[in-house]
Scaffold this motif. Structure first.
Motif, PDB file in Angstrom:
ATOM      1  N   ALA A  74    -111.186  10.310 114.949  1.00  0.00           N
ATOM      2  CA  ALA A  74    -109.881  10.699 115.488  1.00  0.00           C
ATOM      3  C   ALA A  74    -109.802  10.248 116.935  1.00  0.00           C
ATOM      4  CB  ALA A  74    -109.703  12.219 115.397  1.00  0.00           C
ATOM      5  N   TYR A  75    -108.603   9.896 117.352  1.00  0.00           N
ATOM      6  CA  TYR A  75    -108.401   9.458 118.733  1.00  0.00           C
ATOM      7  C   TYR A  75    -108.771  10.587 119.692  1.00  0.00           C
ATOM      8  CZ  TYR A  75    -105.922   8.123 122.998  1.00  0.00           C
ATOM      9  OH  TYR A  75    -105.602   7.825 124.300  1.00  0.00           O
ATOM     10  N   ALA A  76    -109.640  10.275 120.656  1.00  0.00           N
ATOM     11  CA  ALA A  76    -110.093  11.253 121.647  1.00  0.00           C
ATOM     12  C   ALA A  76    -110.044  10.558 123.011  1.00  0.00           C
ATOM     13  CB  ALA A  76    -111.513  11.716 121.335  1.00  0.00           C
ATOM     14  N   PRO A  77    -108.960  10.773 123.787  1.00  0.00           N
ATOM     15  CA  PRO A  77    -108.746   9.963 124.998  1.00  0.00           C
ATOM     16  C   PRO A  77    -109.906   9.983 125.989  1.00  0.00           C
ATOM     17  CG  PRO A  77    -107.074  11.731 124.799  1.00  0.00           C
ATOM     18  CD  PRO A  77    -107.859  11.721 123.530  1.00  0.00           C
ATOM     19  N   GLY A  78    -110.451  11.167 126.271  1.00  0.00           N
ATOM     20  CA  GLY A  78    -111.534  11.257 127.251  1.00  0.00           C
ATOM     21  C   GLY A  78    -112.784  10.526 126.770  1.00  0.00           C
ATOM     22  N   ALA A  79    -113.130  10.727 125.500  1.00  0.00           N
ATOM     23  CA  ALA A  79    -114.337  10.102 124.951  1.00  0.00           C
ATOM     24  C   ALA A  79    -114.175   8.579 124.877  1.00  0.00           C
ATOM     25  CB  ALA A  79    -114.626  10.675 123.568  1.00  0.00           C
ATOM     26  N   TRP A  80    -112.979   8.131 124.520  1.00  0.00           N
ATOM     27  CA  TRP A  80    -112.742   6.684 124.469  1.00  0.00           C
ATOM     28  C   TRP A  80    -112.826   6.099 125.882  1.00  0.00           C
ATOM     29  CZ3 TRP A  80    -108.901   4.398 120.378  1.00  0.00           C
ATOM     30  CH2 TRP A  80    -109.200   4.930 119.116  1.00  0.00           C
ATOM     31  N   GLY A  81    -112.275   6.809 126.835  1.00  0.00           N
ATOM     32  CA  GLY A  81    -112.323   6.338 128.222  1.00  0.00           C
ATOM     33  C   GLY A  81    -113.756   6.288 128.739  1.00  0.00           C
ATOM     34  N   ALA A  82    -114.531   7.329 128.422  1.00  0.00           N
ATOM     35  CA  ALA A  82    -115.937   7.363 128.850  1.00  0.00           C
ATOM     36  C   ALA A  82    -116.701   6.191 128.225  1.00  0.00           C
ATOM     37  CB  ALA A  82    -116.566   8.702 128.446  1.00  0.00           C
ATOM     38  N   THR A  83    -116.398   5.917 126.957  1.00  0.00           N
ATOM     39  CA  THR A  83    -117.062   4.809 126.252  1.00  0.00           C
ATOM     40  C   THR A  83    -116.721   3.463 126.895  1.00  0.00           C
ATOM     41  OG1 THR A  83    -116.943   6.053 124.186  1.00  0.00           O
ATOM     42  CG2 THR A  83    -117.298   3.672 123.997  1.00  0.00           C
ATOM     43  N   LEU A  84    -115.451   3.287 127.181  1.00  0.00           N
ATOM     44  CA  LEU A  84    -115.003   2.034 127.817  1.00  0.00           C
ATOM     45  C   LEU A  84    -115.699   1.854 129.169  1.00  0.00           C
ATOM     46  CD1 LEU A  84    -113.099  -0.429 127.745  1.00  0.00           C
ATOM     47  CD2 LEU A  84    -111.293   1.021 128.706  1.00  0.00           C
ATOM     48  N   GLY A  85    -115.768   2.943 129.942  1.00  0.00           N
ATOM     49  CA  GLY A  85    -116.431   2.884 131.243  1.00  0.00           C
ATOM     50  C   GLY A  85    -117.916   2.557 131.105  1.00  0.00           C
ATOM     51  N   GLU A  86    -118.554   3.189 130.119  1.00  0.00           N
ATOM     52  CA  GLU A  86    -119.993   2.964 129.912  1.00  0.00           C
ATOM     53  C   GLU A  86    -120.268   1.521 129.490  1.00  0.00           C
ATOM     54  OE1 GLU A  86    -121.897   5.805 127.273  1.00  0.00           O
ATOM     55  OE2 GLU A  86    -123.536   4.389 126.908  1.00  0.00           O
ATOM     56  N   LEU A  87    -119.426   0.999 128.580  1.00  0.00           N
ATOM     57  CA  LEU A  87    -119.617  -0.388 128.136  1.00  0.00           C
ATOM     58  C   LEU A  87    -119.436  -1.356 129.312  1.00  0.00           C
ATOM     59  CD1 LEU A  87    -120.057  -2.423 125.774  1.00  0.00           C
ATOM     60  CD2 LEU A  87    -117.554  -2.496 125.553  1.00  0.00           C
ATOM     61  N   ALA A  88    -118.403  -1.110 130.120  1.00  0.00           N
ATOM     62  CA  ALA A  88    -118.125  -1.994 131.265  1.00  0.00           C
ATOM     63  C   ALA A  88    -119.300  -2.003 132.230  1.00  0.00           C
ATOM     64  CB  ALA A  88    -116.850  -1.545 131.966  1.00  0.00           C
ATOM     65  N   THR A  89    -119.860  -0.830 132.481  1.00  0.00           N
ATOM     66  CA  THR A  89    -120.990  -0.726 133.407  1.00  0.00           C
ATOM     67  C   THR A  89    -122.230  -1.403 132.823  1.00  0.00           C
ATOM     68  OG1 THR A  89    -120.069   1.398 134.056  1.00  0.00           O
ATOM     69  CG2 THR A  89    -122.296   0.915 134.806  1.00  0.00           C
ATOM     70  N   THR A  90    -122.524  -1.095 131.546  1.00  0.00           N
ATOM     71  CA  THR A  90    -123.699  -1.663 130.876  1.00  0.00           C
ATOM     72  C   THR A  90    -123.646  -3.187 130.858  1.00  0.00           C
ATOM     73  OG1 THR A  90    -123.563   0.229 129.400  1.00  0.00           O
ATOM     74  CG2 THR A  90    -125.070  -1.511 128.759  1.00  0.00           C
ATOM     75  N   ARG A  91    -122.431  -3.723 130.624  1.00  0.00           N
ATOM     76  CA  ARG A  91    -122.286  -5.168 130.502  1.00  0.00           C
ATOM     77  C   ARG A  91    -122.112  -5.844 131.861  1.00  0.00           C
ATOM     78  NH1 ARG A  91    -124.337  -7.526 127.324  1.00  0.00           N
ATOM     79  NH2 ARG A  91    -122.834  -9.225 127.179  1.00  0.00           N
TER      80      ARG A  91
END
Lengths: 327, 271
Positions: A74-91
């Motif tokens: 299910a769409y979860a705005p905070g979790a999706w945002g945290a994931t996007l931030g984590e991927l950007a940092t990791t990469r």
């Protein structure tokens, strides 16, 4: 060599969403300007792998797919945002782009807040350099802002339809890479818990090929029957300007404009609508506009392709009658 | 129930935007100002929730001294008290704005108890940053959803409703205290009553001077500070006019055949 450009890609029913594809096209241009950065997509959900691979034709080298049921179910705005931030940092991303949709804008803002980085919304163009220059929309596009953006990762949402989708046949599929983010329970407290389907048989304003719009000139709630009759004959949706919803004549879901829907039909028939900026930004993407108005000098004439001058209460029924006569 | 609504003062644009000669602002010589539309509905929603369930409401804005006008407008609709984070009139970027609001919320809550609900508009009409409410919520560690067109208060929670991209609606459950971003259409704001206006005129506005943004100082110092900052406005421009040539199909009901000819020509209607 610059870090990659990470792009959030929305998808439904096994197809990537159009504004997401435009965002990938924009990313491709930015990657060139950066001297050959790679473009990497982020997708959520089980269908993400299939959709992700197909994004090779849109310039994505890699599709990071989150299958974690807590996020993908299910769409979860905070979790999706945290994931996007984590991927950007990791990469080690140079930039993160999201489509300027409700969800895209929301997820990117969550990422920005968590990373403590600035975010430029509704960007039309970008020039990388020591400091990045962006042009972005204000007032839903009736005003443009040239601005600077200084951050280790540049976060930008794309103004819809600023660039065309750029699909190249014969490209290699994107490499699909599962991504398991380190998302905590606190990020998951807000998620979609229920759905209500759209009313049966309703034509969505944003999908309609023809839209019949009514403004102040319609004059009352009852007088919309004339517009509805014409809409039915044309298989069109009915839309309205802000004054109509402010007067309570029609529901807000039918509003076209800055605080309502943006439409892009083949034909928009604007009846009794003067053309305030607030309304124009919602309908200017129509391929053609027919304005029916008593005032030949009203601002709507500035963007109309065709016009009939006079009282909509006699003109609209006459058009309906003529369509019936020829049927 | 204790509710805070955050609003922004914006010019009332009509048919055409005119910029100042230096391209830094909209020329507002001949324009009035208003509360940004989504936030006007946020004010109405807060008033309705308090009317239905009791409690108190406050309105907050970050802006120039003149933004007192919008705070009084909100109080005329039924908001109890107002807080003005008074700037020097220069434009603030979204990160700095959010940081100032977080500071103000903490100060207010220490003095008057926690806000169960903080209401933002989905995005401001003028700069359209789509982020201040979310930044405030994340800094305060509170749940947040944007784009809402329906709120139903429960005990200790709120059910929020928003339109789905593909049509229909989706719902969210938020535990209080929470932050919400609302959109126009969530309600139809009332017109202020004359007694409401008179009461609002006499109420105190709490002023907190915040001056210029920290980010503006960082900008002046150059990127050597390395501080992440932006978007920092360089100049505003009007988009190029679409400039279509309008073809007059006729006047009055006699134009109907010409209209239907056109509908058939462009393929909207079968011939």
């Amino acid at each position: 060599m610059s870090g990659p450009i990470v792009v959030l890609v929305e998808h439904a029913a096994g197809e990537p969403d159009r504004v997401s594809l435009e965002t990938l096209a924009f990313a491709r241009g930015l990657a060139n300007a950066l001297g050959g950065a790679t473009v990497e997509a982020l997708l959520f959900g089980d269908a993400g792998a299939g959709v992700g691979a197909s994004l090779g034709a849109h310039g994505a080298a890699t599709a990071h797919v989150v299958a974690d049921a807590r996020l993908a179910g299910a769409y979860a705005p905070g979790a999706w945002g945290a994931t996007l931030g984590e991927l950007a940092t990791t990469r080690g991303a140079a930039a993160v782009l999201a489509p300027g949709s409700d969800r895209g804008a929301e997820v990117l803002a969550h990422a920005a807040a968590r990373l403590g980085l600035p975010l430029a919304a509704n960007v039309l163009s970008v020039t990388p350099g020591a400091s990045w220059s962006v042009t972005r929309q204000r007032w839903a596009g009736s005003l443009l802002e040239d601005a600077t953006l200084d951050a280790p990762i540049r976060l930008m949402s794309m103004a819809p339809h600023a660039v065309a989708v750029d699909e190249r046949a014969g490209s290699a599929p994107a490499m699909v890479a599962p991504f398991a983010p380190n998302v905590g329970d606190a990020d998951l407290v807000v998620r979609v818990t229920g759905h209500e389907p759209p009313a049966k048989g309703s034509i969505s304003l944003t999908d309609a090929k023809v839209v019949v719009g009514g403004g102040r000139g319609v004059g009352s709630s009852d007088a919309f029957a004339e517009l509805e009759e014409l809409a039915e004959l044309l298989g069109a949706a009915v839309g309205v300007s802000r004054v109509v919803t402010s007067n309570g004549w029609r529901p807000h879901t039918q509003q076209i404009g800055q605080t309502g829907q943006r439409i892009a039909p083949d034909l928009y028939i604007a009846c009794g609508i003067s053309g305030a900026i607030q309304h124009i930004v919602g309908c200017k993407s129509a391929k053609r506009i027919l304005a029916i108005n008593t005032d030949a000098e009203s601002p709507i004439m500035g963007i109309a392709d065709y016009a009939v001058i006079g009282d909509l209460h006699t003109i609209v029924p006459a058009i309906s009658a003529e369509i019936r006569r020829r049927a | 129930m204790n509710i805070l609504v955050c609003v922004k003062r914006v010019p009332q644009t009509g048919g055409r935007i005119v910029l100042t000669a230096d391209g830094q602002e909209i020329d507002t010589k001949f324009l009035g100002f208003t509360i940004s539309p989504h936030e006007e509905c946020g004010v109405e929603e807060a008033v309705r929730i308090i009317e239905a369930g009791g409690g108190s409401s406050a309105v907050l804005t970050l802006g120039p001294a003149a933004a007192e006008e919008q705070l009084r407008d909100a109080m005329a609709l039924g908001i109890d008290r107002a807080i003005l984070l008074e700037t020097d009139g220069s434009e603030w970027d979204p990160m700095s704005t959010a940081a100032a609001i977080v500071d103000a919320v903490r100060t207010q809550e220490a003095a008057n108890g926690p806000f169960d609900l903080i209401v933002f508009g989905n995005e401001s009409a003028d700069s359209g940053g789509f982020q201040v409410g979310i930044r405030v919520a994340v800094a305060l560690g509170r749940p947040v959803v944007s784009g809402l067109k329906g709120l139903t208060m429960g005990s200790g929670s709120v059910t929020a409703r928003r339109e789905s991209a593909g049509g229909g609606w989706e719902t969210y459950e938020l535990t209080l205290p929470a932050v919400v971003g609302v959109k126009e259409g969530i309600n139809l704001p009332r017109y202020p009553s004359v007694p409401g206006r008179l009461r609002a005129r006499k109420k105190e506005v709490e002023r907190v001077a915040v001056g210029a943004t920290a980010s503006r100082a960082a900008l002046a110092a150059g990127s050597a500070t390395g501080a992440p900052i932006g978007p920092v406005k360089v100049v505003l421009r009007l988009p190029e006019a679409q400039g279509s040539e309008v073809e007059i199909l006729g006047r009055g009901a006699e134009a109907a055949p010409a209209v239907v000819d056109m509908l058939q020509r462009i393929g909207v209607l079968g011939s």
